[in-house]
Write an enzyme that holds these catalytic residues in place. Structure first.
Site, short mmCIF file in Angstrom:
data_model
loop_
_atom_site.label_atom_id
_atom_site.label_comp_id
_atom_site.label_asym_id
_atom_site.label_seq_id
_atom_site.Cartn_x
_atom_site.Cartn_y
_atom_site.Cartn_z
N LYS A 289 37.22 13.31 58.85
CA LYS A 289 37.50 13.77 60.71
C LYS A 289 37.07 15.38 60.77
O LYS A 289 36.88 15.97 62.27
CB LYS A 289 39.07 14.60 60.19
CG LYS A 289 39.78 13.38 60.30
CD LYS A 289 41.54 12.92 60.41
CE LYS A 289 42.25 11.78 60.50
NZ LYS A 289 42.00 10.93 61.36
N LYS B 70 35.36 2.44 59.38
CA LYS B 70 36.54 2.08 59.49
C LYS B 70 37.43 1.81 60.71
O LYS B 70 37.22 3.42 61.94
CB LYS B 70 38.03 2.99 58.50
CG LYS B 70 38.58 4.11 58.99
CD LYS B 70 39.90 4.00 58.54
CE LYS B 70 40.58 5.06 58.85
NZ LYS B 70 40.71 5.00 59.85
N LYS C 237 42.43 4.74 65.39
CA LYS C 237 42.75 5.18 66.97
C LYS C 237 42.02 6.38 67.82
O LYS C 237 41.82 5.84 69.01
CB LYS C 237 43.85 5.13 66.76
CG LYS C 237 44.92 6.30 66.29
CD LYS C 237 46.28 6.22 66.05
CE LYS C 237 47.23 6.30 65.24
NZ LYS C 237 47.32 7.51 64.18
P1 ATP Z 1 43.52 8.53 63.07
O1 ATP Z 1 42.28 8.04 63.96
O2 ATP Z 1 44.50 9.38 64.29
O3 ATP Z 1 43.54 9.01 62.37
P2 ATP Z 1 43.68 6.33 61.97
O4 ATP Z 1 43.57 4.91 62.70
O5 ATP Z 1 43.61 6.33 60.69
O6 ATP Z 1 44.10 7.26 63.27
P3 ATP Z 1 46.62 6.76 60.68
O7 ATP Z 1 47.97 6.81 61.37
O8 ATP Z 1 45.47 7.33 60.28
O9 ATP Z 1 45.66 5.67 62.07
O10 ATP Z 1 47.17 6.10 59.97
C1 ATP Z 1 48.23 5.39 59.99
C2 ATP Z 1 47.94 4.10 58.78
O11 ATP Z 1 46.87 2.40 59.12
C3 ATP Z 1 47.91 4.26 57.27
O12 ATP Z 1 48.28 3.59 56.91
C4 ATP Z 1 46.60 4.14 57.24
O13 ATP Z 1 45.80 4.02 56.07
C5 ATP Z 1 46.54 2.48 58.18
N1 ATP Z 1 45.14 2.69 58.60
C6 ATP Z 1 44.50 3.34 59.49
N2 ATP Z 1 42.94 3.02 59.96
C7 ATP Z 1 43.17 1.25 58.63
C8 ATP Z 1 42.10 0.63 58.65
N3 ATP Z 1 41.13 0.71 59.78
N4 ATP Z 1 42.45 -0.77 58.09
C9 ATP Z 1 43.40 -0.73 57.36
N5 ATP Z 1 44.19 0.48 57.84
C10 ATP Z 1 44.07 1.03 58.19
MG MG Z 2 43.66 8.10 60.19
#
Ligand code: ATP
Ligand code: MG
Length: 337
Positions: free
Chosen positions: A116, A204, A207
């Site tokens: 990040k 990965k 969002k």
């Molecule tokens: P950001 O980019 O804002 O960190 P994010 O997509 O990583 O967003 P988080 O809010 O950090 O989302 O994570 C929420 C949940 O979704 C966590 O349990 C995380 O492990 C899961 N998660 C996030 N991205 C993935 C992915 N690509 N595949 C599976 N699980 C995911």
């Molecule tokens: Mg995340």
């Protein structure tokens, strides 16, 4: 009664990675266990502030994310607790105390922090520290099971380490969550789930990634989602095989197909074994994902703001009660009370 707990940052609409990796497994566990476990599904709104957010957007995203929880099929019974982290001040309190237990060395090893902060001229302290806040989110409720995607496993291990260190130093206050190997077993998946970025499948799906075509959002129209799948990066090897290392794009599509259709990954992989046309695989995955989204979007329309506020009122009363009791134990243990 034991506790299962998870949260998804409401900084934007969720991706299908969030849905397949965390929300759906949590809902499945809630359906299975909410008779004999507490199920806490909370909105980590303090965590949202590590990215720049607009206050109005944040409120709208919080509302929408709870509607997503409901649309995903969360059972709404007395053992299921939905709450906003910032409405339970004990989270921030415990975070400070745990900051004084965590070490710079272990925090510097967090790969989410490295990812990040990569390439940024200035990085806020929250991005560095949020895993400690997250440890508090878990430990306040003595949660043993924390269904999250694979990217968060390192943070679960951190929470375990902080709980153990605290207990050794101040006495048995915290319940130590189970290891990630046991978390995976409890979730009923073979490994941690990591949906890949459609354009850069080495990474990965997230969002907060800027490129629209790299992620599918839960509010994308089914047509838009299908187009994104059709333009996903694959490779030039010309064989449909599950090999995350050499063929991450194709493997990601197989993984998405398995999770969306509910068919075990090995079965999806053997159905496609020997096939060579990536276009055919993409069409199948595009149709499964758009089908899932259209069903989901119909369900979202059905949940109302009144339903959300009713849930929050009940959930926040419960969360404050449990969290304040644990915080008092912690304050006594360290000598603040
Ligand atoms: P950001 O980019 O804002 O960190 P994010 O997509 O990583 O967003 P988080 O809010 O950090 O989302 O994570 C929420 C949940 O979704 C966590 O349990 C995380 O492990 C899961 N998660 C996030 N991205 C993935 C992915 N690509 N595949 C599976 N699980 C995911
Ligand atoms: Mg995340």
């Amino acid at each position: 009664m034991k506790t299962i707990l998870t949260g998804l940052r409401a900084n934007s609409v969720f991706t299908i990675g969030n849905y397949l990796g965390a929300l759906l497994p949590m809902v499945r566990l809630a359906k299975e266990h909410s008779g004999d476990y507490h199920v806490n599904l909370f909105v980590p709104d303090l965590h949202s502030l590590i990215s720049e957010v607009d206050g109005g957007d944040l409120q709208a995203n919080i509302m929408q994310s709870i509607k997503f929880y409901i649309a995903a099929g969360l059972p709404l019974n007395d053992n299921v607790h939905v709450y906003r982290q910032s409405r339970v001040p004990a989270h921030s309190e415990l975070c400070w105390i745990l900051n004084c237990v965590a070490t710079m060395g272990e925090m510097n090893r967090m790969t989410q922090y490295k990812e990040k902060s990569e390439g940024k001229a200035s990085v806020n302290v929250g991005i560095f520290d949020y895993p400690v806040l997250m440890a508090g989110d878990i430990l306040l409720y003595s949660a043993e099971y924390i269904p999250v995607g694979e990217d968060q496993f390192q943070h679960i291990e951190l929470a375990r380490n902080l709980a153990t260190r605290f207990n050794n130093r101040y006495g048995e206050v915290f319940t130590v969550p189970v290891s990630t190997a046991e978390q995976v077993k409890f979730m009923g998946v073979a490994d941690g789930i990591r949906i890949r970025d459609l354009l850069n499948p080495e990474k990965k799906m997230s969002k907060s990634t800027k490129a629209e075509n790299s992620k599918i959002m839960l509010d994308d129209t089914p047509e838009k989602a299908a187009k994104k799948i059709m333009s996903a990066t694959t490779d030039s090897l010309g064989k449909i095989k599950f090999d995350m290392f050499n063929q991450p794009g194709v493997s990601n599509l197989l993984q998405i197909e398995a999770l969306v259709s509910g068919v075990p990954l090995q079965d999806v992989v053997s159905t496609w074994a020997g096939e060579t046309k990536y276009g055919d695989l993409k069409k199948k995955v595009a149709s499964s994902v758009s089908g899932m989204l259209s069903e989901f979007q119909v369900r979202i329309e059905k949940s109302t703001e009144e339903q959300v506020y009713e849930l929050l009122e009940k959930g926040e009363e419960y969360a404050n009660r449990v969290a304040n009791a644990k915080l008092l134990e912690v304050q006594k243990a360290v000598g603040l009370r």
